[in-house]
Design an enzyme around this catalytic site. Structure first.
Site, PDB file in Angstrom:
ATOM      1  N   LYS A  60      12.529 -22.166  11.555  1.00 38.50           N
ATOM      2  CA  LYS A  60      12.719 -23.134  12.654  1.00 38.50           C
ATOM      3  C   LYS A  60      13.893 -22.735  13.539  1.00 38.50           C
ATOM      4  O   LYS A  60      14.297 -23.485  14.410  1.00 38.50           O
ATOM      5  CB  LYS A  60      12.961 -24.532  12.066  1.00 38.50           C
ATOM      6  CG  LYS A  60      11.748 -25.070  11.303  1.00 38.50           C
ATOM      7  CD  LYS A  60      11.998 -26.460  10.753  1.00 38.50           C
ATOM      8  CE  LYS A  60      12.414 -26.414   9.314  1.00 38.50           C
ATOM      9  NZ  LYS A  60      12.610 -27.718   8.699  1.00 38.50           N
TER      10      LYS A  60
ATOM     11  N   ARG B  13      19.468 -10.319  -1.054  1.00 32.89           N
ATOM     12  CA  ARG B  13      18.928  -9.018  -0.618  1.00 32.89           C
ATOM     13  C   ARG B  13      18.438  -9.177   0.808  1.00 32.89           C
ATOM     14  O   ARG B  13      17.713 -10.129   1.119  1.00 32.89           O
ATOM     15  CB  ARG B  13      17.776  -8.590  -1.519  1.00 32.89           C
ATOM     16  CG  ARG B  13      16.995  -7.434  -0.918  1.00 32.89           C
ATOM     17  CD  ARG B  13      15.980  -6.851  -1.849  1.00 32.89           C
ATOM     18  NE  ARG B  13      16.620  -6.084  -2.905  1.00 32.89           N
ATOM     19  CZ  ARG B  13      15.971  -5.212  -3.676  1.00 32.89           C
ATOM     20  NH1 ARG B  13      14.693  -4.994  -3.507  1.00 32.89           N
ATOM     21  NH2 ARG B  13      16.608  -4.555  -4.620  1.00 32.89           N
TER      22      ARG B  13
ATOM     23  N   ARG C  76      12.297  -5.814  -9.731  1.00 34.96           N
ATOM     24  CA  ARG C  76      13.321  -5.620 -10.755  1.00 34.96           C
ATOM     25  C   ARG C  76      14.622  -6.377 -10.487  1.00 34.96           C
ATOM     26  O   ARG C  76      15.142  -7.058 -11.369  1.00 34.96           O
ATOM     27  CB  ARG C  76      13.690  -4.134 -10.861  1.00 34.96           C
ATOM     28  CG  ARG C  76      12.801  -3.324 -11.711  1.00 34.96           C
ATOM     29  CD  ARG C  76      12.680  -1.939 -11.137  1.00 34.96           C
ATOM     30  NE  ARG C  76      11.830  -2.020  -9.976  1.00 34.96           N
ATOM     31  CZ  ARG C  76      10.501  -1.949 -10.035  1.00 34.96           C
ATOM     32  NH1 ARG C  76       9.910  -1.734 -11.180  1.00 34.96           N
ATOM     33  NH2 ARG C  76       9.755  -2.087  -8.955  1.00 34.96           N
ATOM     34  N   THR C  77      15.137  -6.222  -9.274  1.00 38.96           N
ATOM     35  CA  THR C  77      16.450  -6.819  -9.006  1.00 38.96           C
ATOM     36  C   THR C  77      16.342  -8.334  -9.096  1.00 38.96           C
ATOM     37  O   THR C  77      17.185  -8.996  -9.721  1.00 38.96           O
ATOM     38  CB  THR C  77      16.951  -6.380  -7.615  1.00 38.96           C
ATOM     39  OG1 THR C  77      16.799  -4.971  -7.511  1.00 38.96           O
ATOM     40  CG2 THR C  77      18.402  -6.745  -7.413  1.00 38.96           C
TER      41      THR C  77
ATOM     42  N   HIS D 272      23.420  -0.695  -2.496  1.00 38.46           N
ATOM     43  CA  HIS D 272      22.747  -1.453  -3.565  1.00 38.46           C
ATOM     44  C   HIS D 272      23.700  -1.389  -4.762  1.00 38.46           C
ATOM     45  O   HIS D 272      23.443  -0.700  -5.753  1.00 38.46           O
ATOM     46  CB  HIS D 272      21.399  -0.816  -3.874  1.00 38.46           C
ATOM     47  CG  HIS D 272      20.454  -1.671  -4.658  1.00 38.46           C
ATOM     48  ND1 HIS D 272      20.841  -2.825  -5.316  1.00 38.46           N
ATOM     49  CD2 HIS D 272      19.120  -1.540  -4.904  1.00 38.46           C
ATOM     50  CE1 HIS D 272      19.791  -3.350  -5.927  1.00 38.46           C
ATOM     51  NE2 HIS D 272      18.737  -2.600  -5.690  1.00 38.46           N
TER      52      HIS D 272
HETATM   53  N1   CP Z   1      15.398  -0.800  -8.018  1.00 36.48           N
HETATM   54  C1   CP Z   1      15.108  -1.889  -7.288  1.00 36.48           C
HETATM   55  O1   CP Z   1      15.921  -2.351  -6.474  1.00 36.48           O
HETATM   56  O2   CP Z   1      13.870  -2.415  -7.513  1.00 36.48           O
HETATM   57  P1   CP Z   1      13.262  -3.682  -6.798  1.00 36.48           P
HETATM   58  O3   CP Z   1      13.115  -3.336  -5.333  1.00 36.48           O
HETATM   59  O4   CP Z   1      11.945  -3.939  -7.484  1.00 36.48           O
HETATM   60  O5   CP Z   1      14.236  -4.823  -6.953  1.00 36.48           O
END
Ligand code: CP
Length: 360
Positions: free
Chosen positions: A117, A138, A88-89, A171
């Protein structure tokens, strides 16, 4: 542009409380430059973002409007640096970039980048900044996005960083879409105040709950109820913040007893990817922390059910079609609020607002 972080050493900066770091991360007009944690957002900024997201989605409904949006940020490129799994993100950020005409690049697997590397994260991020104008990242490491924001702000090519999930900690853009969903859901119910939000599941290791719990403190008289088995209860640092802000909260392991009080139930899955040794989560009884038809019968008619997704079995598929099940719309809201965030980061919210006013 953000105040560059030239004048503060990393050790000094990293030791500051999050709210004291915020001025370093914002643009002079109060918009975010780097988006790293929920503590950067107050209710004024949240309402501005939500209003911009509403305008963007209204404009995007027509072909001519969608074309207008696609011309807004064609001169900027975005790098999606995801060293942790995501559907999703990742996809909502790609879609958000596409809506605004921002070309994207990606690294999703560091085993095929030069990190394999032995290149350091710092050098990797500086490499991205040579080719791109925004990094959306992320990582499984707590605080890495913050450190990279400091590194890049002190380089000769400072560019914004958006934290798309960092460790078990934060998040922030998930929390933005959660707030946006709550604002939209309660728009006709008097607004986001005097509500009870029930969080249920693995609250100890769920970064979405940590970020959302903080953002909710921006709204008056929001009561927070944390429902989890003992080993997965919310961490004390979150509760300390709630105490400091005078927010009423309850901790319990009796899910069904609190469902009738809920305006929103926020379900989360077991975050067993964080297990310290193999399968330790499997020993925890989570059978009373699931939402099915029996729980649905206890839910007030105007309450909503949320989930950051992905889910496993903590929400029964049988309730997906109930009008109170908000999680699919919540996910789509993520694309619009992330589009608004990128538009704000690149300073084009005024143009979009003017276009909206003239055409809607
Ligand atoms: N809610 C969320 O962060 O979903 P993903 O891990 O699929 O990005």
């Amino acid at each position: 542009m953000a105040k560059k972080l030239f004048n503060i050493a990393w050790e000094e900066f990293s030791a500051l409380p999050l709210v004291e770091k915020t001025p370093y991360l914002m643009q002079p007009d109060g918009s975010p430059y780097h988006t790293l944690f929920a503590q950067q957002f107050d209710s004024v900024l949240l309402d501005k973002l939500a209003a911009l997201a509403n305008e963007i989605r209204a404009i995007a409904k027509t072909r001519i409007g969608a074309e207008y949006l696609r011309q807004q940020v064609t001169h900027k490129r975005a790098m999606l640096y995801f060293s942790q799994p995501s559907s999703r993100t990742f996809l909502s950020f790609v879609s958000a970039c596409q809506i605004l005409g921002v070309p994207v690049g990606e690294v999703r697997d560091t085993s095929i980048s030069s990190e394999f590397k032995g290149e350091s994260r710092e050098d990797s991020v500086r490499t991205f900044s040579s080719y791109f104008d925004l990094i959306i990242m992320r990582t499984p490491e707590k605080g890495l996005a913050e450190h990279m924001a400091w590194v890049i702000s002190n380089s000769d090519r400072p560019i914004p960083i958006i934290n798309a999930g960092s460790g078990k900690d934060q998040h922030p853009t998930q929390a933005l879409l959660d707030i946006y969903t709550l604002l939209r859901s309660f728009d006709r119910g008097g607004g986001l105040h005097d509500k009870t939000v029930v969080f249920c599941g693995d609250l100890l290791r769920g970064r979405t709950v940590r970020s959302l719990s903080y953002l909710l403190t921006n709204y008056p008289r929001i009561r927070q109820i944390f429902v989890a088995p003992d080993p997965l209860q919310i961490d004390t640092d979150v509760l300390d913040i709630l105490r400091e802000k005078g927010v009423e909260f309850v901790q319990t392991d009796n899910f069904r007893s609190v469902i009738p009080e809920a305006d929103a139930v926020y379900m989360t899955r077991m975050q067993d990817e964080w297990d310290n040794y193999k399968n330790e989560s499997a020993a925890i009884d989570t059978s009373h922390f699931k939402f099915g038809l029996e729980e649905l019968a206890l839910l007030p008619p105007r309450a909503i059910i949320m989930h950051p997704l992905p889910r496993r079995d903590e929400i029964a598929v049988a309730i997906d079609d109930d009008p109170r099940a908000m999680y699919w719309r919540q996910m789509r809201n993520g694309m619009w609020i992330r589009t608004a965030l990128i538009a704000m980061t690149f300073g084009c919210e005024r143009r979009i607002h003017d276009y909206y006013c003239h055409n809607n």
